[in-house]
Scaffold this motif. Structure first.
Motif, short mmCIF file in Angstrom:
data_model
loop_
_atom_site.label_atom_id
_atom_site.label_comp_id
_atom_site.label_asym_id
_atom_site.label_seq_id
_atom_site.Cartn_x
_atom_site.Cartn_y
_atom_site.Cartn_z
N LYS A 26 0.84 -1.21 0.00
CA LYS A 26 0.00 0.00 0.00
C LYS A 26 0.87 1.25 0.00
N LYS A 27 1.85 1.28 0.89
CA LYS A 27 2.72 2.46 1.01
C LYS A 27 3.54 2.66 -0.26
N ALA A 28 4.12 1.60 -0.79
CA ALA A 28 4.94 1.72 -1.99
C ALA A 28 4.12 2.19 -3.18
N SER A 29 2.90 1.67 -3.32
CA SER A 29 2.07 2.06 -4.46
C SER A 29 1.67 3.53 -4.40
N LEU A 30 1.56 4.08 -3.22
CA LEU A 30 1.28 5.52 -3.09
C LEU A 30 2.53 6.37 -3.31
N THR A 31 3.62 5.95 -2.72
CA THR A 31 4.86 6.73 -2.78
C THR A 31 5.37 6.89 -4.21
N LEU A 32 5.25 5.84 -5.01
CA LEU A 32 5.72 5.94 -6.40
C LEU A 32 4.95 7.02 -7.18
N GLY A 33 3.67 7.17 -6.89
CA GLY A 33 2.89 8.21 -7.53
C GLY A 33 3.23 9.59 -7.00
N GLU A 34 3.44 9.70 -5.70
CA GLU A 34 3.81 10.98 -5.11
C GLU A 34 5.13 11.48 -5.68
N LYS A 35 6.05 10.56 -5.93
CA LYS A 35 7.35 10.93 -6.48
C LYS A 35 7.33 11.01 -8.01
N LYS A 36 6.21 10.62 -8.61
CA LYS A 36 6.02 10.65 -10.07
C LYS A 36 7.16 9.95 -10.82
N ILE A 37 7.42 8.73 -10.41
CA ILE A 37 8.52 7.95 -10.99
C ILE A 37 8.02 7.20 -12.22
N LYS A 38 8.34 7.72 -13.40
CA LYS A 38 7.84 7.12 -14.65
C LYS A 38 8.33 5.69 -14.86
N GLN A 39 9.52 5.38 -14.38
CA GLN A 39 10.05 4.03 -14.54
C GLN A 39 9.20 2.99 -13.82
N ALA A 40 8.35 3.44 -12.91
CA ALA A 40 7.50 2.52 -12.13
C ALA A 40 6.22 2.15 -12.88
N ILE A 41 5.95 2.79 -13.99
CA ILE A 41 4.67 2.56 -14.69
C ILE A 41 4.42 1.09 -14.99
N PRO A 42 5.35 0.35 -15.60
CA PRO A 42 5.05 -1.06 -15.89
C PRO A 42 4.71 -1.88 -14.64
N THR A 43 5.41 -1.63 -13.56
CA THR A 43 5.15 -2.38 -12.33
C THR A 43 3.81 -1.96 -11.72
N LEU A 44 3.51 -0.67 -11.75
CA LEU A 44 2.22 -0.20 -11.23
C LEU A 44 1.07 -0.76 -12.06
N VAL A 45 1.25 -0.87 -13.36
CA VAL A 45 0.23 -1.46 -14.22
C VAL A 45 -0.01 -2.91 -13.83
N GLU A 46 1.07 -3.62 -13.59
CA GLU A 46 0.97 -5.03 -13.17
C GLU A 46 0.21 -5.14 -11.84
N VAL A 47 0.52 -4.25 -10.92
CA VAL A 47 -0.16 -4.23 -9.63
C VAL A 47 -1.64 -3.91 -9.82
N LEU A 48 -1.93 -2.92 -10.64
CA LEU A 48 -3.31 -2.54 -10.91
C LEU A 48 -4.12 -3.71 -11.47
N LYS A 49 -3.50 -4.49 -12.32
CA LYS A 49 -4.20 -5.62 -12.95
C LYS A 49 -4.31 -6.84 -12.03
N ASN A 50 -3.31 -7.07 -11.17
CA ASN A 50 -3.21 -8.37 -10.52
C ASN A 50 -3.19 -8.41 -9.00
N ASP A 51 -3.01 -7.28 -8.33
CA ASP A 51 -2.92 -7.37 -6.88
C ASP A 51 -4.27 -7.78 -6.30
N GLU A 52 -4.23 -8.65 -5.30
CA GLU A 52 -5.47 -9.15 -4.70
C GLU A 52 -6.12 -8.12 -3.78
N ASP A 53 -5.33 -7.12 -3.33
CA ASP A 53 -5.87 -6.14 -2.38
C ASP A 53 -6.41 -4.91 -3.12
#
Length: 92
Positions: A26-53
């Motif tokens: 939860k914390k990591a998924s918020l922090t990456l957006g707050e820092k606007k880290i573009k390199q995180a986009i593929p991983t965030l997309v994967e989380v958006l599609k597949n995380d159970e929470d």
């Protein structure tokens, strides 16, 4: 913050997205957006599609929106069909 420290922080946050601990994800998924880290986009997309929470998926959608890269548009559109209302709301 030095470039090396920034890269270490980025790698740590990406690793945290794969944690078994939902609070860490939860914390990591918020922090990456707050820092606007573009390199995180593929991983965030994967989380958006597949995380159970649903909160982690919601945070990923919000972070992708904050980062604001066009490459996140299709995954965010797909998330409009998520089972959770708040994920759908954040994707919009």
């Amino acid at each position: 913050m030095s470039k090396a420290a920034t890269e270490e922080s980025f790698e740590s946050l990406i690793s945290d997205l794969k944690s078994n601990d939902v609070a860490v994800r939860k914390k990591a998924s918020l922090t990456l957006g707050e820092k606007k880290i573009k390199q995180a986009i593929p991983t965030l997309v994967e989380v958006l599609k597949n995380d159970e929470d649903k909160v982690v998926r919601n945070n990923a959608a919000r972070s992708l929106g904050k980062i604001g890269d066009v490459s996140a548009l299709d995954p965010l559109c797909d998330a409009l069909n998520d089972s959770d209302y708040y994920v759908r709301q954040s994707a919009a």
